[in-house]
Design a protein around this motif. Structure first.
Motif, PDB file in Angstrom:
ATOM      1  N   PHE B  87     -14.926  -0.498 -42.521  1.00 20.45           N
ATOM      2  CA  PHE B  87     -14.102   0.388 -41.687  1.00 20.45           C
ATOM      3  C   PHE B  87     -12.735  -0.240 -41.423  1.00 20.45           C
ATOM      4  CE2 PHE B  87     -18.293   2.170 -40.781  1.00 20.45           C
ATOM      5  CZ  PHE B  87     -18.017   3.524 -40.861  1.00 20.45           C
ATOM      6  N   PHE B  88     -12.734  -1.533 -41.113  1.00 23.36           N
ATOM      7  CA  PHE B  88     -11.438  -2.165 -40.834  1.00 23.36           C
ATOM      8  C   PHE B  88     -10.615  -2.376 -42.113  1.00 23.36           C
ATOM      9  CE2 PHE B  88     -12.993  -3.311 -36.521  1.00 23.36           C
ATOM     10  CZ  PHE B  88     -11.932  -2.738 -35.833  1.00 23.36           C
ATOM     11  N   VAL B  89     -11.298  -2.566 -43.241  1.00 23.20           N
ATOM     12  CA  VAL B  89     -10.533  -2.650 -44.504  1.00 23.20           C
ATOM     13  C   VAL B  89      -9.764  -1.349 -44.714  1.00 23.20           C
ATOM     14  CG1 VAL B  89     -10.741  -2.715 -47.025  1.00 23.20           C
ATOM     15  CG2 VAL B  89     -12.025  -4.349 -45.620  1.00 23.20           C
ATOM     16  N   ALA B  90     -10.450  -0.223 -44.531  1.00 19.64           N
ATOM     17  CA  ALA B  90      -9.794   1.081 -44.727  1.00 19.64           C
ATOM     18  C   ALA B  90      -8.743   1.317 -43.646  1.00 19.64           C
ATOM     19  CB  ALA B  90     -10.838   2.199 -44.699  1.00 19.64           C
ATOM     20  N   TYR B  91      -9.103   1.016 -42.403  1.00 22.02           N
ATOM     21  CA  TYR B  91      -8.160   1.222 -41.300  1.00 22.02           C
ATOM     22  C   TYR B  91      -6.896   0.373 -41.520  1.00 22.02           C
ATOM     23  CZ  TYR B  91      -6.323   1.347 -36.523  1.00 22.02           C
ATOM     24  OH  TYR B  91      -5.518   1.504 -35.426  1.00 22.02           O
ATOM     25  N   GLY B  92      -7.111  -0.864 -41.949  1.00 13.87           N
ATOM     26  CA  GLY B  92      -5.978  -1.770 -42.154  1.00 13.87           C
ATOM     27  C   GLY B  92      -5.002  -1.236 -43.190  1.00 13.87           C
ATOM     28  N   VAL B  93      -5.540  -0.724 -44.299  1.00 14.47           N
ATOM     29  CA  VAL B  93      -4.661  -0.192 -45.344  1.00 14.47           C
ATOM     30  C   VAL B  93      -3.918   1.048 -44.842  1.00 14.47           C
ATOM     31  CG1 VAL B  93      -4.644   0.957 -47.600  1.00 14.47           C
ATOM     32  CG2 VAL B  93      -5.923  -1.162 -47.290  1.00 14.47           C
ATOM     33  N   GLY B 230     -11.773  -9.905 -23.248  1.00 15.45           N
ATOM     34  CA  GLY B 230     -12.393 -11.035 -23.923  1.00 15.45           C
ATOM     35  C   GLY B 230     -12.747 -10.755 -25.371  1.00 15.45           C
ATOM     36  N   THR B 231     -11.921  -9.964 -26.034  1.00 11.43           N
ATOM     37  CA  THR B 231     -12.170  -9.640 -27.444  1.00 11.43           C
ATOM     38  C   THR B 231     -10.836  -9.357 -28.136  1.00 11.43           C
ATOM     39  OG1 THR B 231     -13.067  -7.970 -28.955  1.00 11.43           O
ATOM     40  CG2 THR B 231     -12.641  -7.238 -26.714  1.00 11.43           C
ATOM     41  N   ILE B 232     -10.785  -9.624 -29.470  1.00 18.66           N
ATOM     42  CA  ILE B 232      -9.542  -9.310 -30.191  1.00 18.66           C
ATOM     43  C   ILE B 232      -9.540  -7.865 -30.687  1.00 18.66           C
ATOM     44  CG2 ILE B 232      -9.092 -11.686 -30.935  1.00 18.66           C
ATOM     45  CD1 ILE B 232      -9.970 -10.606 -33.807  1.00 18.66           C
ATOM     46  N   LEU B 233     -10.546  -7.108 -30.265  1.00 15.96           N
ATOM     47  CA  LEU B 233     -10.656  -5.727 -30.765  1.00 15.96           C
ATOM     48  C   LEU B 233      -9.377  -4.904 -30.548  1.00 15.96           C
ATOM     49  CD1 LEU B 233     -12.530  -3.917 -32.296  1.00 15.96           C
ATOM     50  CD2 LEU B 233     -13.705  -3.354 -30.163  1.00 15.96           C
ATOM     51  N   PRO B 234      -8.747  -4.954 -29.363  1.00 11.45           N
ATOM     52  CA  PRO B 234      -7.501  -4.168 -29.221  1.00 11.45           C
ATOM     53  C   PRO B 234      -6.457  -4.542 -30.274  1.00 11.45           C
ATOM     54  CG  PRO B 234      -8.262  -4.913 -27.076  1.00 11.45           C
ATOM     55  CD  PRO B 234      -9.118  -5.607 -28.100  1.00 11.45           C
ATOM     56  N   ALA B 235      -6.328  -5.849 -30.569  1.00 14.69           N
ATOM     57  CA  ALA B 235      -5.346  -6.275 -31.575  1.00 14.69           C
ATOM     58  C   ALA B 235      -5.784  -5.891 -32.984  1.00 14.69           C
ATOM     59  CB  ALA B 235      -5.125  -7.780 -31.481  1.00 14.69           C
ATOM     60  N   MET B 236      -7.104  -5.787 -33.191  1.00 14.94           N
ATOM     61  CA  MET B 236      -7.577  -5.315 -34.505  1.00 14.94           C
ATOM     62  C   MET B 236      -7.134  -3.881 -34.753  1.00 14.94           C
ATOM     63  SD  MET B 236      -9.172  -7.593 -36.254  1.00 14.94           S
ATOM     64  CE  MET B 236     -10.194  -6.734 -37.453  1.00 14.94           C
ATOM     65  N   LEU B 237      -6.923  -3.133 -33.662  1.00 20.94           N
ATOM     66  CA  LEU B 237      -6.518  -1.730 -33.789  1.00 20.94           C
ATOM     67  C   LEU B 237      -5.002  -1.574 -33.760  1.00 20.94           C
ATOM     68  CD1 LEU B 237      -9.189  -0.137 -31.446  1.00 20.94           C
ATOM     69  CD2 LEU B 237      -9.087   0.080 -33.926  1.00 20.94           C
ATOM     70  N   ILE B 238      -4.318  -2.408 -32.991  1.00 21.94           N
ATOM     71  CA  ILE B 238      -2.857  -2.288 -32.864  1.00 21.94           C
ATOM     72  C   ILE B 238      -2.234  -3.657 -33.114  1.00 21.94           C
ATOM     73  CG2 ILE B 238      -0.942  -1.706 -31.306  1.00 21.94           C
ATOM     74  CD1 ILE B 238      -2.933   0.030 -29.724  1.00 21.94           C
ATOM     75  N   GLY B 239      -1.428  -3.759 -34.129  1.00 17.00           N
ATOM     76  CA  GLY B 239      -0.718  -5.014 -34.406  1.00 17.00           C
ATOM     77  C   GLY B 239      -1.281  -5.751 -35.599  1.00 17.00           C
ATOM     78  N   LEU B 240      -2.518  -6.278 -35.463  1.00 16.41           N
ATOM     79  CA  LEU B 240      -3.078  -7.080 -36.554  1.00 16.41           C
ATOM     80  C   LEU B 240      -3.267  -6.326 -37.876  1.00 16.41           C
ATOM     81  CD1 LEU B 240      -5.685  -9.501 -34.916  1.00 16.41           C
ATOM     82  CD2 LEU B 240      -3.474 -10.048 -35.951  1.00 16.41           C
ATOM     83  N   PRO B 241      -3.504  -4.993 -37.843  1.00 16.48           N
ATOM     84  CA  PRO B 241      -3.640  -4.312 -39.135  1.00 16.48           C
ATOM     85  C   PRO B 241      -2.400  -4.459 -40.015  1.00 16.48           C
ATOM     86  CG  PRO B 241      -4.282  -2.841 -37.333  1.00 16.48           C
ATOM     87  CD  PRO B 241      -3.747  -4.080 -36.703  1.00 16.48           C
ATOM     88  N   ARG B 242      -1.255  -4.741 -39.394  1.00 17.58           N
ATOM     89  CA  ARG B 242      -0.044  -4.966 -40.188  1.00 17.58           C
ATOM     90  C   ARG B 242      -0.191  -6.248 -41.011  1.00 17.58           C
ATOM     91  NH1 ARG B 242       3.324  -6.202 -42.943  1.00 17.58           N
ATOM     92  NH2 ARG B 242       5.536  -5.652 -43.047  1.00 17.58           N
ATOM     93  N   ALA B 243      -1.100  -7.137 -40.587  1.00 21.40           N
ATOM     94  CA  ALA B 243      -1.363  -8.355 -41.350  1.00 21.40           C
ATOM     95  C   ALA B 243      -2.532  -8.136 -42.316  1.00 21.40           C
ATOM     96  CB  ALA B 243      -1.655  -9.514 -40.403  1.00 21.40           C
ATOM     97  N   TYR B 244      -3.707  -7.756 -41.765  1.00 25.82           N
ATOM     98  CA  TYR B 244      -4.882  -7.722 -42.653  1.00 25.82           C
ATOM     99  C   TYR B 244      -4.928  -6.479 -43.546  1.00 25.82           C
ATOM    100  CZ  TYR B 244      -7.339  -4.619 -39.306  1.00 25.82           C
ATOM    101  OH  TYR B 244      -7.709  -3.570 -38.503  1.00 25.82           O
ATOM    102  N   GLY B 245      -4.041  -5.515 -43.283  1.00 30.24           N
ATOM    103  CA  GLY B 245      -4.071  -4.301 -44.108  1.00 30.24           C
ATOM    104  C   GLY B 245      -2.843  -4.094 -44.960  1.00 30.24           C
TER     105      GLY B 245
END
Ligand code: FES
Lengths: 104, 362
Positions: B87-93, B230-245
Motif C-alpha cells: 500500500f505504501f509503495v503505491a501511495y508513495g509513487v 509516538g509513530t511516524i505514520l503521519p510523516a509516512m502520509l505527508i512528507g516522507l512519500p516524497r522520499a520513498y515514492g
C-alpha cells in the motif's frame, strides 16, 4: 490619432487572434466569440513573443511561450509570468474592414 | 575502468551557475531568449490541440485522489504488518512521483480550463514536491525560455559529468528532500541564492517567503503529530512519500533532456520524447511527450498524444523506456570522463533543418 485600415473582419475567425504588421511594428487583432474586436501590441511584454500564436479565451489572450495572460480589453496582466500591461488600441469595424486607432 | 566515485570528486566541466561566466557567454553568443525551431503546424489544427477543457483533468484528478486515499488508508489500516508495504509503495509513487507532473501541468495553467482549479492544484502539488511554489514557477519559466542553455537554465538535471552516485541516492530522495527542506528554511527567513534571484523578480520574493513559512508550518505540524502519537505514520502520509515514492520520477523524467545536446536552439535536439504504457502515462500525465511540450507549451497534457501524431514526421523517432535507458545509461557513464560526448538526435528524412544555434552551426 489616425484610424488605420488594418485587415478584413472576415480574415479572423471568431474566438481567435491575428497578427498585423504596420509601420515597422507588430500588433495583435482579436475577434471574440461574441464578435467583438480588440487590438493590442503584438509582442508579449514578458519576452517579446508574438501573441498572435497564442490562445484567446473569452477576453484573455494566453501567450504561447510561458502561458502568461493579458486582458485584451485593457491590456492588464492577468497571469504570471507577465507583470507588465500590454498596450491596447481602439478598434472599429466599418463595411467589413477593421480600423485601429494608432498614436501619431 | 570507470571510476564511479569520480562524480563526487569532479566539479562540473562547465560552470552551470546562472551568475557565472557561462551566462555572459550565452548572452554574447545570442543564445538567450532566442528564437527556437518550431515544427510548422496549421493554426486551425493547433487550435484543436490547445483548446482548454476541465473534463479530462477533473476525471484524472478524481482517480488520482481516490487512489491516494485508498492506498493511504490501506497503509494505515495494515500499519505494523508487512501488508502495509504494498500500500505504501503505491501511495508513495502516487504522491512522490505523480505530484511532479501535476505541479508541472498546473504551473502552465493547462490542466484545467478553470483558473482556480489550476492554481489550487499548483499549490497542493508544490507542497507535495517540497518546492517553493513561487521560486519554482519562475525557475520553470526560465527553463522554457533557455532550455539546456548552460549559464541560463536552472533546471539542467544532468550536468556533465553526470553525478551518478548522487542521482542513485536521489531515487529515494536522499539528496533532494533535505535540499528542498533547507531551501524552504532559507526562503522562510528571506534568504535566496544568487541563482534564485537571477530568475525570480524581486517583487515576487515576499510571496516566496510567505509560501515557505506556510509549508514549513504544515511540515512542523506533521512532525509534532508524530511525536504526540509516538509513530511516524503521519510523516509516512505527508512528507516522507516524497522520499520513498520518488524513485519512478527520475526513471521517467531524467530522459527528458539527459545525454542530449547543450546550447542548441532546437527542442528536437535537446529534449526527448519517450513512449510509455498507459499506467505510466497516467502517473506522469503525458510529460513523456517532452519535445512536443517544449515546442508547444500551450497544449494540455491530454492533447499531447494527438500533437505527437501530428508532428512526429518532423521529430526524432521515440523509443520506449527500456530502450531509452539502454541508450542513455552508457552515454552518461562515458560523460564521466568525456564531457564533450552526447547523443546526436537523428531527424527523419524530410524533417525541418535543425537549429544548432550560433555555437554549433555546422
Ligand atoms: S513571453 Fe509571454 S509569457 Fe513569457
Amino acid at each position: 490619432m489616425p484610424w488605420i485600415e488594418a485587415i478584413s473582419a472576415d480574415d479572423i475567425d471568431r474566438d481567435d487572434v491575428m497578427r498585423w504588421d504596420y509601420g515597422g511594428r507588430t500588433y495583435a487583432i482579436y475577434r471574440t466569440e461574441d464578435d467583438e474586436f480588440f487590438a493590442s501590441d503584438g509582442l508579449c511584454t514578458h519576452e517579446k513573443v508574438h501573441l498572435a500564436d497564442g490562445l484567446l479565451m473569452d477576453y484573455e489572450i494566453e501567450c504561447p511561450k510561458h502561458n502568461g495572460r493579458f486582458d485584451i480589453r485593457d491590456g492588464s496582466a492577468r497571469r504570471a509570468p507577465v507583470c507588465e500591461a500590454l498596450r491596447t488600441y481602439p478598434v472599429k469595424v466599418d463595411v467589413g474592414m477593421i480600423y485601429v486607432e494608432l498614436p501619431d | 575502468m570507470t571510476d564511479l566515485l569520480a562524480p563526487l570528486k569532479f566539479k562540473p566541466s562547465r560552470n552551470y551557475s546562472l551568475t557565472g561566466p557561462e551566462k555572459d557567454r550565452a548572452i554574447e553568443d545570442g543564445l538567450v531568449s532566442a528564437e527556437w525551431y518550431q515544427t510548422p503546424i496549421d493554426r486551425k489544427v493547433l487550435k484543436q490541440f490547445i483548446k482548454r477543457t476541465d473534463g479530462p483533468a477533473i476525471r484524472d484528478f478524481v482517480i488520482w485522489m481516490a487512489l491516494l486515499v485508498t492506498t493511504g488508508a490501506g497503509g494505515v489500516y495494515f500499519w505494523g504488518t508487512w501488508w502495509a508495504v504494498p500500500f505504501f509503495v503505491a501511495y508513495g509513487v502516487l504522491y512522490g512521483t505523480s505530484s511532479d507532473s501535476r505541479w508541472h501541468e498546473s504551473l502552465h495553467g493547462t490542466a484545467f480550463k478553470t483558473r482556480w482549479m489550476n492554481d489550487w492544484l499548483y499549490e497542493l502539488a508544490s507542497f507535495m514536491q517540497i518546492w517553493n511554489p513561487v521560486i519554482w514557477r519562475w525557475s520553470h519559466m526560465r527553463h522554457h525560455t533557455d532550455t539546456t542553455i548552460v549559464g541560463r537554465d536552472p533546471e539542467i538535471g544532468t550536468m556533465r559529468p553526470p553525478q551518478m552516485i548522487l542521482m542513485g541516492l536521489n531515487l529515494i530522495g536522499l539528496t533532494s528532500v533535505p535540499r528542498n527542506l533547507l531551501a524552504l528554511g532559507r526562503h522562510s527567513v528571506g534568504r535566496f541564492t544568487d541563482d534564485e534571484r537571477d530568475f525570480t523578480p524581486e517583487s515576487e520574493l515576499p510571496r516566496a517567503v510567505l509560501s515557505a513559512r506556510i509549508h514549513l508550518a504544515i511540515y512542523g505540524c506533521v512532525i509534532v503529530s508524530c511525536f504526540v502519537w509516538g509513530t511516524i505514520l503521519p510523516a509516512m502520509l505527508i512528507g516522507l512519500p516524497r522520499a520513498y515514492g520518488v524513485w519512478l520520477l527520475p526513471i521517467m523524467g531524467l530522459p527528458q533532456h539527459a545525454g542530449l545536446a547543450e546550447d542548441v536552439l532546437d527542442h528536437r535536439l535537446n529534449s526527448r520524447t519517450i513512449l510509455l504504457p498507459l499506467p505510466l502515462r497516467f502517473i506522469y500525465w503525458n510529460m513523456n511527450y517532452h519535445v512536443e511540450h517544449h515546442m508547444f507549451p500551450m497544449v494540455p497534457y491530454h492533447a499531447l498524444p494527438a500533437l505527437h501524431e501530428a508532428i512526429k514526421h518532423d521529430c526524432p523517432k521515440p523509443k520506449g523506456l527500456l530502450a531509452t535507458w539502454r541508450e542513455l545509461f552508457p552515454v552518461m557513464i562515458r560523460q564521466i570522463r568525456d564531457q564533450n560526448h552526447y547523443i546526436h538526435q537523428v531527424l527523419p528524412d524530410g524533417a525541418g533543418a535543425p537549429n544548432f544555434g550560433p555555437r554549433q552551426q555546422h
